[in-house]
Design an enzyme around this catalytic site. Sequence first.
Site, short mmCIF file in Angstrom:
data_model
loop_
_atom_site.label_atom_id
_atom_site.label_comp_id
_atom_site.label_asym_id
_atom_site.label_seq_id
_atom_site.Cartn_x
_atom_site.Cartn_y
_atom_site.Cartn_z
N THR A 1 0.86 -1.18 0.00
CA THR A 1 0.00 0.00 0.00
C THR A 1 0.89 1.23 0.00
OG1 THR A 1 -0.04 0.00 2.42
CG2 THR A 1 -1.81 -1.15 1.32
N SER B 1 5.00 8.57 9.01
CA SER B 1 3.92 8.02 8.21
C SER B 1 4.31 7.95 6.75
CB SER B 1 2.65 8.84 8.37
OG SER B 1 2.56 9.78 7.31
N LYS B 2 3.54 7.18 6.01
CA LYS B 2 3.84 7.00 4.60
C LYS B 2 3.77 8.32 3.84
CE LYS B 2 2.35 2.26 4.43
NZ LYS B 2 1.35 1.31 4.01
N ARG B 3 3.06 9.25 4.39
CA ARG B 3 2.92 10.52 3.67
C ARG B 3 4.08 11.48 3.92
NH1 ARG B 3 -2.43 9.66 4.81
NH2 ARG B 3 -2.45 11.04 6.59
N ASP B 4 4.84 11.26 4.98
CA ASP B 4 5.99 12.13 5.21
C ASP B 4 7.01 11.94 4.09
OD1 ASP B 4 5.25 13.26 7.71
OD2 ASP B 4 5.67 11.34 8.65
#
Length: 510
Positions: free
Chosen positions: A28, A273-276
Amino acid sequence: MNDALKTDPLAGVTGDRPVVARFCPSPTGNPHVGMARTALFSWAFARHHGGKFVFRVEDTDQSRDSEESYNLLVDVMRWLGLDWDEGVEVGGDNGPYRQSQRMDIYADVAQRLLDGGFAYKAYDTAEELEERREKARAEGRPSGYDGLHRDLTDEQRAAYEAEGRQPVIRFRMPDRDYTFDDLVRGPITFGADNVQDFVIVRANGQPLYTLTNPTDDALMGITHVLRGEDILSSTPRQIALYEAFAQIGVGSGVTPRFGHLPYVTGAGNRKLSKRDPESNLLGYRDDGFLPEGLLNYLALLGWSLPAVDGEEKDVFDLAEMVEAFEIGRVNPNPARFDLVKCEAINGDHIRRLSVEQVTERLLPYFQKAGLIADPATDDEAAVLAAAAPLVHERISKLTEAVDMLRFLFVAEDEFTVDETDAAKQLDEKGLTTARAAHDALAGLETWDTESIEAALRAALIDGLGLKPRLAFGPVRVAVTGSRISPPLFESLELLGRERTLARLSAALSS
RNA sequence: GCCCCGUUGGUCUAGCGGUUAUGACGCCGCCCUCUCAAGGCGGAGAUCGCCGGUUCGAAUCCGGUACGGGGUACCA
């Protein structure tokens, strides 16, 4: 952190079998650094013990998984150099290694759990569950499943089905405490009241992680599970499942050892987090990090090489890590990712490379920047090889070399001089200096570093009576375009007489 | 709410009952020097979350407590 409390990591589980560890991300989004560290520690553990490393992909959530993300995962593992003995792309005796291709296995295991009385069908609706959860919470009780449908009669089940309700399958937790000896934290106990029956198959028939993960670990003979601390609290459930597996003949009947790695956090204390942007693994490759540098830094987040004769060492390669890696030395507390230190460690690794190696690693970055053709011409390759030593110890990321050496590769009509630097260095005095440099170099018979240096020193330091830094600054800016550059005389030699003189002239006439 | 985990300079880390509490990154200064780095030398920076207890002696062992994090899903 008291190792005395932790037993030998090999105790209980291996016997005369080898260690089998695994890495099993779900595809993901972008692969992130916390994931890489989990992979690294699992890999190092397997290698240290001479065991096997399995790479499995847990793509059971169709709404979140993507093929693109799967490819990224494989790509990044290969880039990092964390090789696997069994798993996706390479195969093995226990495949397939993508859970989306193992659905029949999970259906079979779920049925056997049902048949053996280890699991049951529950017909609660989401609303009913929510209501009871709220009530339990308000009364200070644990908020997990209350077991209402644990012992439904055939009549009750038939009645629910007549209503059109589709059941989930829940695992029946034995009514007892669970204690396990965590590889990094020591003994951990969960009370019977706090671990409730959990869903293993959705109402639509799709198996959940709660079933697929332990099933595959059992079937693939995993002996050691190293994973993030976010799933520490699901460990008692998995142990219970393993005990059921032993009775229905899934796997070898042995429960693996578990070790829970702490988080890698970002700014603040939040899990990265994956968004950083800092968490994006492939971004590190694009930015010019070496896999060995990144991995070294990641290893330092929660683990350290034991001191030898009181000497601590924090720059090391994978082979050294494998040799020394002990899961019991892993720190249980979270660590903050520090990009600046990561770069420093990476710089150390760049300096560990030979000139030939740096040159080779640099090439793709110059090609990507459009400064060198792909494939490189002999001339380009030669210039890069000659220039690499000039920047080798000056960079901490490969991309920095591209910026420093751009002036050597850029097409002459695209060469630009930094405006701020020009304003500072190429003022009236600077231009006088540049003119003197131009004239001194124009008449030079031999165009090499020594001759260039001698000519410039004679003209500017002896001739104009300038301090070295004032003498060479204007020349540097005019010719390389920046106040910061590789060593000047070497740079001029590589640039060549023609381009050097042209750039000095251009500076004088602008 | 309930359960679990964690707590040593700004950050990472050593430490396993007796140390001037280790090292690294970063920061400051000096040396080297054509710029920037690299390298060398030196420096500032931690009463080891807090309170009790055990002990001749505690960062180290025990009990509380505070704070942070995670879980508490038909996510993983």
